[in-house]
Design a protein around this motif. Sequence first.
Motif, PDB file in Angstrom:
ATOM      1  N   VAL A 177      -8.999 -24.312 -17.171  1.00 21.23           N
ATOM      2  CA  VAL A 177      -9.429 -23.265 -16.254  1.00 21.23           C
ATOM      3  C   VAL A 177      -8.192 -22.606 -15.655  1.00 21.23           C
ATOM      4  CG1 VAL A 177     -11.606 -24.399 -15.678  1.00 21.23           C
ATOM      5  CG2 VAL A 177      -9.573 -24.861 -14.304  1.00 21.23           C
ATOM      6  N   GLU A 178      -8.350 -21.376 -15.242  1.00 18.30           N
ATOM      7  CA  GLU A 178      -7.254 -20.646 -14.617  1.00 18.30           C
ATOM      8  C   GLU A 178      -7.482 -20.572 -13.114  1.00 18.30           C
ATOM      9  OE1 GLU A 178      -5.005 -16.284 -14.723  1.00 18.30           O
ATOM     10  OE2 GLU A 178      -6.921 -16.575 -15.763  1.00 18.30           O
ATOM     11  N   VAL A 179      -6.496 -21.007 -12.361  1.00 13.16           N
ATOM     12  CA  VAL A 179      -6.532 -20.897 -10.907  1.00 13.16           C
ATOM     13  C   VAL A 179      -5.611 -19.751 -10.526  1.00 13.16           C
ATOM     14  CG1 VAL A 179      -6.102 -22.031  -8.703  1.00 13.16           C
ATOM     15  CG2 VAL A 179      -6.961 -23.367 -10.643  1.00 13.16           C
ATOM     16  N   GLN A 180      -6.195 -18.689 -10.004  1.00 10.55           N
ATOM     17  CA  GLN A 180      -5.413 -17.513  -9.625  1.00 10.55           C
ATOM     18  C   GLN A 180      -5.275 -17.466  -8.111  1.00 10.55           C
ATOM     19  OE1 GLN A 180      -6.755 -13.745 -11.190  1.00 10.55           O
ATOM     20  NE2 GLN A 180      -5.752 -12.604  -9.557  1.00 10.55           N
ATOM     21  N   PHE A 181      -4.034 -17.500  -7.641  1.00 12.02           N
ATOM     22  CA  PHE A 181      -3.761 -17.363  -6.215  1.00 12.02           C
ATOM     23  C   PHE A 181      -3.568 -15.878  -5.911  1.00 12.02           C
ATOM     24  CE2 PHE A 181      -2.600 -21.696  -7.145  1.00 12.02           C
ATOM     25  CZ  PHE A 181      -3.006 -22.411  -6.018  1.00 12.02           C
ATOM     26  N   ASN A 182      -4.392 -15.352  -5.026  1.00  3.65           N
ATOM     27  CA  ASN A 182      -4.222 -13.975  -4.579  1.00  3.65           C
ATOM     28  C   ASN A 182      -3.289 -13.981  -3.369  1.00  3.65           C
ATOM     29  OD1 ASN A 182      -5.974 -12.908  -6.541  1.00  3.65           O
ATOM     30  ND2 ASN A 182      -7.742 -13.450  -5.298  1.00  3.65           N
ATOM     31  N   TYR A 183      -2.269 -13.167  -3.428  1.00  6.65           N
ATOM     32  CA  TYR A 183      -1.188 -13.272  -2.456  1.00  6.65           C
ATOM     33  C   TYR A 183      -1.407 -12.340  -1.268  1.00  6.65           C
ATOM     34  CZ  TYR A 183       0.974 -15.595  -6.413  1.00  6.65           C
ATOM     35  OH  TYR A 183       1.226 -16.432  -7.460  1.00  6.65           O
ATOM     36  N   PRO A 184      -1.182 -12.835  -0.050  1.00  2.00           N
ATOM     37  CA  PRO A 184      -1.305 -11.989   1.151  1.00  2.00           C
ATOM     38  C   PRO A 184      -0.184 -10.968   1.218  1.00  2.00           C
ATOM     39  CG  PRO A 184      -0.430 -14.140   1.745  1.00  2.00           C
ATOM     40  CD  PRO A 184      -0.801 -14.215   0.285  1.00  2.00           C
ATOM     41  N   LEU A 185      -0.334 -10.003   2.120  1.00  2.00           N
ATOM     42  CA  LEU A 185       0.637  -8.912   2.230  1.00  2.00           C
ATOM     43  C   LEU A 185       2.043  -9.413   2.524  1.00  2.00           C
ATOM     44  CD1 LEU A 185      -1.421  -6.238   4.207  1.00  2.00           C
ATOM     45  CD2 LEU A 185      -0.752  -6.177   1.791  1.00  2.00           C
ATOM     46  N   LEU A 186       2.158 -10.455   3.359  1.00  2.00           N
ATOM     47  CA  LEU A 186       3.493 -10.953   3.704  1.00  2.00           C
ATOM     48  C   LEU A 186       4.209 -11.487   2.475  1.00  2.00           C
ATOM     49  CD1 LEU A 186       5.640 -11.577   5.785  1.00  2.00           C
ATOM     50  CD2 LEU A 186       4.467 -13.740   6.277  1.00  2.00           C
ATOM     51  N   LEU A 187       3.512 -12.224   1.632  1.00  2.00           N
ATOM     52  CA  LEU A 187       4.150 -12.773   0.435  1.00  2.00           C
ATOM     53  C   LEU A 187       4.486 -11.653  -0.545  1.00  2.00           C
ATOM     54  CD1 LEU A 187       3.209 -16.164  -1.139  1.00  2.00           C
ATOM     55  CD2 LEU A 187       4.074 -14.311  -2.549  1.00  2.00           C
ATOM     56  N   GLN A 188       3.579 -10.674  -0.666  1.00  2.00           N
ATOM     57  CA  GLN A 188       3.864  -9.537  -1.543  1.00  2.00           C
ATOM     58  C   GLN A 188       5.089  -8.768  -1.059  1.00  2.00           C
ATOM     59  OE1 GLN A 188       0.427  -7.060  -2.574  1.00  2.00           O
ATOM     60  NE2 GLN A 188      -0.920  -8.742  -1.981  1.00  2.00           N
ATOM     61  N   ALA A 189       5.229  -8.636   0.258  1.00  2.00           N
ATOM     62  CA  ALA A 189       6.368  -7.903   0.807  1.00  2.00           C
ATOM     63  C   ALA A 189       7.676  -8.626   0.522  1.00  2.00           C
ATOM     64  CB  ALA A 189       6.184  -7.717   2.312  1.00  2.00           C
ATOM     65  N   ILE A 190       7.669  -9.962   0.652  1.00  2.00           N
ATOM     66  CA  ILE A 190       8.880 -10.738   0.365  1.00  2.00           C
ATOM     67  C   ILE A 190       9.269 -10.573  -1.101  1.00  2.00           C
ATOM     68  CG2 ILE A 190       9.845 -13.071   0.256  1.00  2.00           C
ATOM     69  CD1 ILE A 190       8.017 -13.782   2.625  1.00  2.00           C
ATOM     70  N   ALA A 191       8.272 -10.632  -1.991  1.00  2.00           N
ATOM     71  CA  ALA A 191       8.551 -10.472  -3.417  1.00  2.00           C
ATOM     72  C   ALA A 191       9.103  -9.081  -3.710  1.00  2.00           C
ATOM     73  CB  ALA A 191       7.275 -10.725  -4.224  1.00  2.00           C
ATOM     74  N   ALA A 192       8.550  -8.064  -3.041  1.00  2.00           N
ATOM     75  CA  ALA A 192       9.020  -6.694  -3.267  1.00  2.00           C
ATOM     76  C   ALA A 192      10.459  -6.523  -2.794  1.00  2.00           C
ATOM     77  CB  ALA A 192       8.100  -5.716  -2.542  1.00  2.00           C
ATOM     78  N   VAL A 193      10.781  -7.066  -1.638  1.00  2.00           N
ATOM     79  CA  VAL A 193      12.149  -6.968  -1.118  1.00  2.00           C
ATOM     80  C   VAL A 193      13.127  -7.664  -2.057  1.00  2.00           C
ATOM     81  CG1 VAL A 193      13.679  -7.742   0.752  1.00  2.00           C
ATOM     82  CG2 VAL A 193      11.458  -6.714   1.290  1.00  2.00           C
TER      83      VAL A 193
END
Length: 370
Positions: free
Chosen positions: A218-234
């Motif tokens: 099975v695939e477990v997909q973690f949907n990321y909150p805005l704060l984590l997305q922002a860190i990844a973008a930076v």
Amino acid sequence: MPPAAPDRLPSPEAMRSVFRVYEVSEAEEGIHYYGDPLVDRERLVEAVWPEFRAAGYEVRLERRLGEYVLVATPQGTDDGVPWTNVILAVATIFSTLLVGTQWYYVEDLFSPAILQALPFTLAVMGVLGTHELGHYVLSRYYDVPASLPYFIPFPSIIGTMGAVIKVKGRIPNRRALFDIGVAGPLAGLVATVVVTVIGLSLPPVQVPEWVMAAESTVEVQFNYPLLLQAIAAVMGQPLSYADPRLVVNPVVIGGWVGMFITFLNLIPVGQLDGGHLLRAMVGPAQERIAPLVPLSLFGLAGGLYALTDAGQMVTVWVIWGFMAMLAAWIGSASPVVDTPLDRRRQLLGVATFALGLLCFTPVPIEITGL
């Protein structure tokens, strides 16, 4: 002449302006002062509590068999090795290691290969432990007895249900309630950001062919909150890959755990951190706001049910709705001195709740077959 009290405790004469004592007795639970209140309950406890606290006692007013009695009980001590904390921490290390082997695709759980999951364990334990130690340090600062963190092992997809500390004494004032409450989320968020940055700096993990080929996968997909997305973008780092055989390093999941736990703790109700912050910020008016919290969670669950196919998370938010109902019924901590907070702390409280919203995602996890 007023009855005598033990030397280590306030004398009946010292409280004569608020409580007229006519009998003092010693019982198994502590010292009993029987008497007649001369002011209301809140003013009485506020007046006598500082002296009892200085003597190492907690005090409360009760009514027993028609008589009023101030019950003074010794504050708890932390003498000796906290074996319960140690055992639970070790059990949680083991449970997170076992779960971590799934994210690192370790086949042999009874070999040193299990230690490949150690970074995941350190990430999860680090963010949870730092959160609770934030509460613990500020509790000690305000001389409020508190336990060391209790980690909770649990066979979930992260291997734990979090960690808690037990506050064993009354909170002296709203400032202390706010500072103790806010220290956990802020300390935990600092640890979470550090863990997330480390995780995004590490190479992705490759899914083995035997996992891709297995019918039961099975695939477990973690949907990321805005704060984590922002860190990844930076950082310029991806959170997903075009190659389905590549997934983010499991340490990033540790950062996700920290953000999800931060959001849940900042739900503004009852004994949760958010409930303490709201109680410190708005005072007794928090009781009028608390019933809106479970309604919001039930509304979230209803919206997901009507508009998405995220059935699993509908159940999760319904459960949290009922938990919020129970928390609202139990109520938040009441400080001994209930004077308003200063403007600086009010602004910090608003900022902390805003950070909590950046850690929120309506569907944190999705589980599907490959």
